[in-house]
Design a protein around this motif. Structure first.
Motif, mmCIF file in Angstrom:
data_model
loop_
_atom_site.group_PDB
_atom_site.id
_atom_site.type_symbol
_atom_site.label_atom_id
_atom_site.label_comp_id
_atom_site.label_asym_id
_atom_site.label_seq_id
_atom_site.Cartn_x
_atom_site.Cartn_y
_atom_site.Cartn_z
ATOM 1 N N LEU A 68 0.832 -1.208 0.000
ATOM 2 C CA LEU A 68 0.000 0.000 0.000
ATOM 3 C C LEU A 68 0.863 1.254 0.000
ATOM 4 C CD1 LEU A 68 -2.757 1.346 0.112
ATOM 5 C CD2 LEU A 68 -2.724 1.070 2.604
ATOM 6 N N ARG B 132 -15.158 -3.131 -3.990
ATOM 7 C CA ARG B 132 -13.836 -3.464 -3.466
ATOM 8 C C ARG B 132 -12.904 -2.266 -3.588
ATOM 9 N NH1 ARG B 132 -12.604 -9.515 -5.973
ATOM 10 N NH2 ARG B 132 -14.479 -10.532 -5.128
ATOM 11 N N SER C 157 -9.666 -2.199 -3.721
ATOM 12 C CA SER C 157 -8.586 -2.400 -4.688
ATOM 13 C C SER C 157 -9.060 -2.085 -6.101
ATOM 14 C CB SER C 157 -8.059 -3.830 -4.607
ATOM 15 O OG SER C 157 -9.091 -4.768 -4.833
ATOM 16 N N ALA D 223 -2.735 -1.764 -7.634
ATOM 17 C CA ALA D 223 -3.970 -1.888 -6.854
ATOM 18 C C ALA D 223 -4.545 -3.295 -6.948
ATOM 19 C CB ALA D 223 -4.995 -0.864 -7.332
ATOM 20 N N LEU E 187 -2.427 -5.553 -4.870
ATOM 21 C CA LEU E 187 -2.702 -5.345 -3.445
ATOM 22 C C LEU E 187 -3.974 -6.066 -3.033
ATOM 23 C CD1 LEU E 187 -2.195 -3.926 -0.719
ATOM 24 C CD2 LEU E 187 -3.476 -1.961 -1.625
ATOM 25 N N GLY E 188 -4.972 -6.052 -3.894
ATOM 26 C CA GLY E 188 -6.238 -6.694 -3.576
ATOM 27 C C GLY E 188 -6.092 -8.163 -3.232
ATOM 28 N N ASP F 105 -10.869 -5.406 1.987
ATOM 29 C CA ASP F 105 -11.063 -4.925 0.622
ATOM 30 C C ASP F 105 -12.459 -4.352 0.418
ATOM 31 O OD1 ASP F 105 -10.115 -4.375 -1.895
ATOM 32 O OD2 ASP F 105 -10.497 -6.378 -2.700
#
Length: 423
Positions: free
Chosen positions: A210, A270, A272, A385, A388-389, A397
């Motif tokens: 992040l 979500r 992300s 992104a 990261l999700g 999320d």
């Protein structure tokens, strides 16, 4: 929470009085030269980078309220010092004090919002803060523009005095807030001591990802507003300097108008994927900027395209405000919220320091490569992104899953009536 938001908005209102005119004040009104004005802006960033690594642990150990009080008083003294400074040492020292104070205020305010909200209300709370801060900056800048007069140094002293008072107003409001974790409410939060520090944070892979994503976000947007993109607009697109103010106003207007419309869209999706969509929107913004400077349309079309670029950035910012800051809070262990907020604020300051240094020269001279570079950075936001999700839990999320009512409905079965026993 309302008091926290009001104090945050008023401090932004005070900043709006001086931020747009700081360079002119130092370089022209105080006649200290462009190099000193540049040094003042650099000192702002340097002071923030120096204090943020220590502010997080102080917030977690002492609580956000005393840290915010100290930061507000420090920022107030720095603002007043800026207004009264007429020499290079004095203006640089005041800039350092002001920069340190305002830098610490942000993670302290963010931690107060985390403490005063729940996972279900946190998204809306951060969106409200972003909305009010932008409104405060815009209104403050508008009023400040009516008061300022380059021929009268006293008008700038008035602006800095108003800014100083607004920081003290923030401190006064904070003193009236009873936060969970105070002696009166000590049972509402765990009393854990902050543990782990930087090593624990760096070992948290989702938070590290992040932070990397945050650096790219701030580098590709905020780090270009007043440097690379402004240089590109005036050099490549032939934009009048006055149009830059209109573009920034369009950016603020989109944020103010779209924030709560966007919030309804963001809350049920979500995080992300929302951030990934921002990357695509900003890639489009940079393509539109490319048309403004590298296309062959009329000057009116180039100006409209350049203003649209800032408006598209504003739409992305409105989507980020209820997404990124709450995610930092949700990733943080209970005893390290301040450290996580400060770490993310530090990443932001790094991006804001590096962004102008890289983007300014490119935007002024390397027009084509500048646009291509930041289109790629924006697409990189989308990729980062989505990656990261994969590291986030479903609730991190998409927090709405935690408060989603169950669809299972219990049925009431009547008890069977017993037959009377035979005589």
């Amino acid at each position: 929470m309302r008091r926290i938001q009001a104090g945050s908005a008023l401090s932004a209102f005070g900043l709006g009085f001086t931020v747009p005119y700081l360079y002119v004040y130092v370089a022209q009104v105080r006649e200290l030269g462009a190099s000193t004005a540049g040094a003042v802006l650099a000192v702002f960033a340097l002071a923030a980078l120096m204090v943020l690594p220590f502010s997080g642990r102080a917030i977690d150990r002492r609580g956000p309220v005393p840290v915010l009080l100290a930061a507000s008083v420090l920022a107030s003294l720095g603002a007043l010092g800026m207004g009264l400074s007429d020499s290079v040492p004095a203006v640089v020292a005041s800039a350092a004090v002001l920069g340190a104070g305002t830098a610490v205020m942000q993670p302290a305010l963010a931690t107060m919002i985390v403490w005063g909200s729940t996972p279900a209300t946190r998204t809306r709370s951060f969106a409200m803060q972003f909305f009010l801060q932008n409104l405060g900056l815009g209104v403050g800048g508008l009023i400040g523009g009516q008061l300022v007069d380059e021929s009268r140094p006293g008008s700038f002293i008035l602006l800095f005095s108003i800014e100083s008072v607004m920081f003290l107003v923030l401190a006064a409001i904070v003193l009236t807030v009873r936060m969970p974790g105070s002696p009166a409410l000590q049972d509402t939060r765990p009393g854990d001591k902050p543990a782990g520090g930087v090593r624990a944070l760096l070992g948290h892979k989702a938070m590290v990802q992040l932070c990397v994503l945050g650096f790219v976000l701030f580098f590709a947007c905020y780090g270009q507003f007043e440097s690379g993109l402004a240089a590109y607009g005036t050099e490549a697109a032939g934009i009048e300097p006055s149009t830059l103010g209109i573009a920034l106003a369009a950016n603020t207007a989109v944020i103010v108008v779209a924030q709560f419309v966007v919030l309804k869209f963001v809350e049920r999706r979500r995080r992300s994927r929302v951030i990934a969509a921002v990357g695509l929107i900003w890639a489009l913004a940079w393509i539109v900027a490319g048309y403004a400077g590298l296309g062959h349309g009329s000057q009116a079309m180039a100006t409209a395209a350049f203003i649209s670029t800032y408006a598209l950035f504003g739409l992305g910012e409105a989507m980020l405000s209820p997404t990124v800051a709450p995610l930092v809070a949700d990733l943080a262990p209970e005893a390290m919220v301040g450290q996580y907020n400060s770490a993310f604020a530090l990443v932001k300051q790094l991006a804001l320091a590096v962004g102008p240094a890289v983007g300014g020269p490119m935007g002024a001279a390397l027009h084509g490569p500048y646009i291509v570079t930041f289109v790629l950075f924006s697409l990189g936001i989308t990729v980062l992104a989505l990656r990261l999700g994969k590291r986030l839990t479903p609730v991190q999320d998409q927090p709405s899953l935690a408060v989603k009512p169950s669809r299972v409905v219990a049925r009431h079965e009547p008890e069977p009536v017993k037959e009377p026993a035979a005589a």
